[in-house]
Design a protein around this motif. Structure first.
Motif, PDB file in Angstrom:
ATOM      1  N   ASP A   1      -8.095   5.862  -4.566  1.00 48.60           N
ATOM      2  CA  ASP A   1      -6.911   6.602  -5.012  1.00 48.60           C
ATOM      3  C   ASP A   1      -6.683   6.255  -6.483  1.00 48.60           C
ATOM      4  N   GLU A   2      -6.929   7.224  -7.377  1.00 48.60           N
ATOM      5  CA  GLU A   2      -6.840   6.980  -8.816  1.00 48.60           C
ATOM      6  C   GLU A   2      -5.789   7.870  -9.474  1.00 48.60           C
ATOM      7  N   CYS A   3      -4.699   8.117  -8.742  1.00 46.46           N
ATOM      8  CA  CYS A   3      -3.697   9.047  -9.270  1.00 46.46           C
ATOM      9  C   CYS A   3      -2.956   8.495 -10.486  1.00 46.46           C
ATOM     10  N   TYR A   4      -3.021   7.164 -10.712  1.00 48.41           N
ATOM     11  CA  TYR A   4      -2.361   6.568 -11.880  1.00 48.41           C
ATOM     12  C   TYR A   4      -3.343   6.258 -13.016  1.00 48.41           C
ATOM     13  N   SER A   5      -4.558   6.760 -12.904  1.00 48.50           N
ATOM     14  CA  SER A   5      -5.615   6.326 -13.822  1.00 48.50           C
ATOM     15  C   SER A   5      -5.345   6.668 -15.276  1.00 48.50           C
ATOM     16  N   GLU A   6      -4.545   7.689 -15.546  1.00 49.31           N
ATOM     17  CA  GLU A   6      -4.333   8.114 -16.936  1.00 49.31           C
ATOM     18  C   GLU A   6      -3.086   7.523 -17.571  1.00 49.31           C
ATOM     19  N   LEU A   7      -2.413   6.623 -16.852  1.00 50.84           N
ATOM     20  CA  LEU A   7      -1.195   6.001 -17.390  1.00 50.84           C
ATOM     21  C   LEU A   7      -1.471   4.566 -17.806  1.00 50.84           C
ATOM     22  N   TYR A   8      -2.551   4.369 -18.568  1.00 49.43           N
ATOM     23  CA  TYR A   8      -2.893   3.021 -19.026  1.00 49.43           C
ATOM     24  C   TYR A   8      -2.141   2.714 -20.319  1.00 49.43           C
ATOM     25  N   ARG A   9      -2.047   1.416 -20.633  1.00 50.49           N
ATOM     26  CA  ARG A   9      -1.238   0.977 -21.773  1.00 50.49           C
ATOM     27  C   ARG A   9      -1.965   1.120 -23.108  1.00 50.49           C
ATOM     28  N   ASP A  10      -3.243   0.755 -23.142  1.00 52.94           N
ATOM     29  CA  ASP A  10      -3.985   0.639 -24.393  1.00 52.94           C
ATOM     30  C   ASP A  10      -4.863   1.877 -24.595  1.00 52.94           C
TER      31      ASP A  10
ATOM     32  N   PHE B   1       0.831  -1.197   0.000  1.00 54.36           N
ATOM     33  CA  PHE B   1       0.000   0.000   0.000  1.00 54.36           C
ATOM     34  C   PHE B   1       0.869   1.251   0.000  1.00 54.36           C
ATOM     35  N   TYR B   2       0.219   2.377  -0.292  1.00 52.27           N
ATOM     36  CA  TYR B   2       0.815   3.710  -0.189  1.00 52.27           C
ATOM     37  C   TYR B   2       0.776   4.096   1.280  1.00 52.27           C
ATOM     38  N   GLN B   3       1.921   4.421   1.852  1.00 53.42           N
ATOM     39  CA  GLN B   3       2.037   4.524   3.303  1.00 53.42           C
ATOM     40  C   GLN B   3       1.186   5.633   3.916  1.00 53.42           C
ATOM     41  N   ILE B   4       0.751   6.582   3.116  1.00 48.34           N
ATOM     42  CA  ILE B   4      -0.119   7.639   3.630  1.00 48.34           C
ATOM     43  C   ILE B   4      -1.400   7.046   4.224  1.00 48.34           C
ATOM     44  N   TYR B   5      -1.906   5.949   3.640  1.00 50.14           N
ATOM     45  CA  TYR B   5      -3.146   5.352   4.157  1.00 50.14           C
ATOM     46  C   TYR B   5      -2.978   4.953   5.621  1.00 50.14           C
TER      47      TYR B   5
ATOM     48  N   CYS C   1      -6.572   1.476  -4.249  1.00 49.69           N
ATOM     49  CA  CYS C   1      -5.740   2.160  -5.224  1.00 49.69           C
ATOM     50  C   CYS C   1      -5.875   1.435  -6.549  1.00 49.69           C
ATOM     51  N   SER C   2      -6.428   2.117  -7.541  1.00 54.09           N
ATOM     52  CA  SER C   2      -6.643   1.498  -8.848  1.00 54.09           C
ATOM     53  C   SER C   2      -6.450   2.557  -9.937  1.00 54.09           C
ATOM     54  N   PRO C   3      -5.490   2.328 -10.826  1.00 58.89           N
ATOM     55  CA  PRO C   3      -4.503   1.262 -10.899  1.00 58.89           C
ATOM     56  C   PRO C   3      -3.612   1.236  -9.656  1.00 58.89           C
ATOM     57  N   GLY C   4      -3.198   0.041  -9.290  1.00 63.65           N
ATOM     58  CA  GLY C   4      -2.554  -0.149  -8.006  1.00 63.65           C
ATOM     59  C   GLY C   4      -1.107   0.284  -7.961  1.00 63.65           C
ATOM     60  N   ASN C   5      -0.698   0.729  -6.806  1.00 63.38           N
ATOM     61  CA  ASN C   5       0.703   0.946  -6.461  1.00 63.38           C
ATOM     62  C   ASN C   5       1.033  -0.088  -5.390  1.00 63.38           C
ATOM     63  N   PRO C   6       1.882  -1.089  -5.735  1.00 61.19           N
ATOM     64  CA  PRO C   6       2.874  -1.116  -6.815  1.00 61.19           C
ATOM     65  C   PRO C   6       2.531  -2.011  -8.009  1.00 61.19           C
ATOM     66  N   THR C   7       1.422  -2.704  -7.993  1.00 65.28           N
ATOM     67  CA  THR C   7       1.215  -3.781  -8.975  1.00 65.28           C
ATOM     68  C   THR C   7       0.718  -3.307 -10.332  1.00 65.28           C
ATOM     69  N   GLY C   8       0.103  -2.123 -10.403  1.00 62.76           N
ATOM     70  CA  GLY C   8      -0.496  -1.679 -11.649  1.00 62.76           C
ATOM     71  C   GLY C   8      -1.798  -2.365 -11.984  1.00 62.76           C
ATOM     72  N   ARG C   9      -2.387  -3.096 -11.035  1.00 58.19           N
ATOM     73  CA  ARG C   9      -3.625  -3.832 -11.259  1.00 58.19           C
ATOM     74  C   ARG C   9      -4.814  -2.869 -11.219  1.00 58.19           C
TER      75      ARG C   9
ATOM     76  N   TYR D   1       9.858  -9.028  -3.380  1.00 61.59           N
ATOM     77  CA  TYR D   1       9.667  -8.210  -4.576  1.00 61.59           C
ATOM     78  C   TYR D   1      10.471  -6.924  -4.448  1.00 61.59           C
ATOM     79  N   VAL D   2      10.755  -6.311  -5.571  1.00 59.89           N
ATOM     80  CA  VAL D   2      11.277  -4.946  -5.579  1.00 59.89           C
ATOM     81  C   VAL D   2      10.430  -4.133  -6.552  1.00 59.89           C
ATOM     82  N   ARG D   3      10.311  -2.836  -6.263  1.00 57.75           N
ATOM     83  CA  ARG D   3       9.537  -1.944  -7.130  1.00 57.75           C
ATOM     84  C   ARG D   3      10.485  -1.074  -7.946  1.00 57.75           C
ATOM     85  N   LEU D   4      10.258  -1.065  -9.248  1.00 59.63           N
ATOM     86  CA  LEU D   4      11.008  -0.214 -10.162  1.00 59.63           C
ATOM     87  C   LEU D   4      10.079   0.870 -10.689  1.00 59.63           C
TER      88      LEU D   4
END
Length: 407
Positions: free
Chosen positions: A213-222, A136-140, A181-189, A380-383
């Motif tokens: 938390d949808e801060c990654y919502s606009e960084l989708y692949r397709d 999770f994002y530690q702020i939670y 968190c969706s897309p998830g941090n760190p998994t991107g799920r 795991y490690v996060r890149l």
């Protein structure tokens, strides 16, 4: 006699864990990289793509006329209207059209708002549990502890989805708020509609707040398959009033402006009203020039498509360098790779990688907590593929050579 200082202050402060990057600094303390190549931090999710020029221009243009006025907590009507237009377009809100005056609240980025929502909207005497994914994002967690709440970790595991069926009704009855968190941090799920439908049914039985938390919502692949958001899931489920639901968005990742500190909260009008009352006292209104820059950013999609294209190129490159040596699940969105640590020990791999190459990654256990079912971050490690492409390619090439020797 003076009072004992140990009895003063918020008791939650004593329960806070060290922030992941503090732990990383301690792990790497005393290590001098053998490589003479420039160190590359892949550990922190700070976008390094160029700031769009028109956003900076809008910011500068508004400074002189805005410094002599107090901004309102609820933000400029033009900004709320612009955000509402973007939400309707992006998440196809037809049956549940967003009300710019009652269902949107500007924020100083998602971090500030995600922390404040728990302080404002839970009653720790009645419903102290604050649920959150693990990792999770530690702020939670910090928000829960400092609000007098009790964090409850929901392991995501291989699926990237919290298993809602493992939680008993008595636990749900104690829940004041659930972070997702969706897309998830760190998994991107990305959480699917079926997950949201199940959670909506549980929420309607127990009355907790859903904070997405949808801060990654606009960084989708397709480009033809934008990620599903909470408000869109509400629309599909017939929840036209977004009952119990709040979505949190930011310009930091979408528009490469983390220093602007700008985002918003949208959803249930009753929750927005209560949250707005809290924030009026908190004193977190966005300066007018930041609002003007934000309005310009939300109104343009060209730079966002270019941003996604740049990340797609880097994820394609990462597969070429790493997938055969350290297979990983391709993220659906975001800019992280959740990589199984070669050798299995995420801290040992992180330290050895830095010592040999100057590349910094983040051990997965720094983003999770041990539970009776295990620690889903360990191993795991996060890149974070946030740097420009040439820098990422150099780092990935060094990582590949290191992993070949490490194994």
């Amino acid at each position: 006699m003076g009072s004992d200082r140990s009895d003063q202050g918020n008791p939650g402060l004593a329960r806070l864990h060290a922030y992941p990057f503090q732990r990383l600094r301690r792990l790497l303390e005393g290590v001098t990289p053998a490589s003479t190549a420039t160190p590359v931090p892949l550990s922190i999710g700070e976008p390094k793509h160029p700031v769009p020029g028109f956003i900076a221009e809008a910011f500068r243009a508004g400074v002189d006329s805005s410094l002599g006025r107090y901004p309102a907590t609820i933000g400029m009507p033009e900004l709320r209207a612009g955000i509402a237009d973007w939400l309707r377009w992006r998440f196809r809100l037809v049956n549940a059209p967003i009300d710019a005056d009652r269902q949107i609240l500007p924020a100083a980025g998602t971090r500030e708002a995600l922390f404040a929502v728990t302080q404002a909207l839970i009653d720790p005497a009645r419903r102290p549990a604050v649920f959150m994914p693990n990792p999770f994002y530690q702020i939670y967690e910090g928000a829960a502890l400092l609000a007098g709440g009790q964090p409850r970790m929901l392991n995501t595991g291989q699926s990237g989805l919290p298993d809602l069926d493992r939680i008993e009704e008595l636990e749900w009855a104690r829940c004041g708020l659930i972070y997702l968190c969706s897309p998830g941090n760190p998994t991107g799920r990305v959480l699917p509609q079926s997950f949201w439908n199940q959670l909506f049914a549980i929420r309607d039985r127990h009355g907790f707040v859903i904070a997405a938390d949808e801060c990654y919502s606009e960084l989708y692949r397709d480009e033809d398959a934008p990620t599903l958001g909470l408000l869109e899931a509400c629309e599909a489920a017939g929840r036209d009033d977004f009952s119990g639901c709040l979505a949190f968005h930011s310009l930091s990742k979408r528009s490469n402006v983390p220093g602007l500190r700008s985002g918003f909260i949208a959803g249930d009008a009753g929750l927005i009203e209560a949250f707005s009352a809290y924030r009026t006292y908190q004193g977190c209104a966005l300066p007018f020039h930041a609002q003007q820059a934000s309005l310009a950013a939300w109104g343009d999609e060209t730079h966002v498509r270019e941003n996604r294209a740049a990340y797609r190129r880097k994820f394609t490159m990462a597969r070429e360098y790493l997938a055969d040596l350290a297979p990983y699940d391709e993220p659906e969105a975001g800019f992280y790779i959740w990589l199984p640590a070669p050798g299995g020990d995420d801290e040992a791999f992180t330290r050895a990688l830095y010592a040999a190459t100057g590349i910094t990654v983040l051990p997965g256990r720094y983003l999770s907590r041990p539970t009776p079912e295990g620690d889903p971050g360990a191993g795991y490690v996060r890149l974070a593929l946030v740097a420009e492409q040439t820098i990422c390619e150099d780092a990935l090439e060094r990582m590949r050579r290191f992993i070949q020797q490490w194994q």
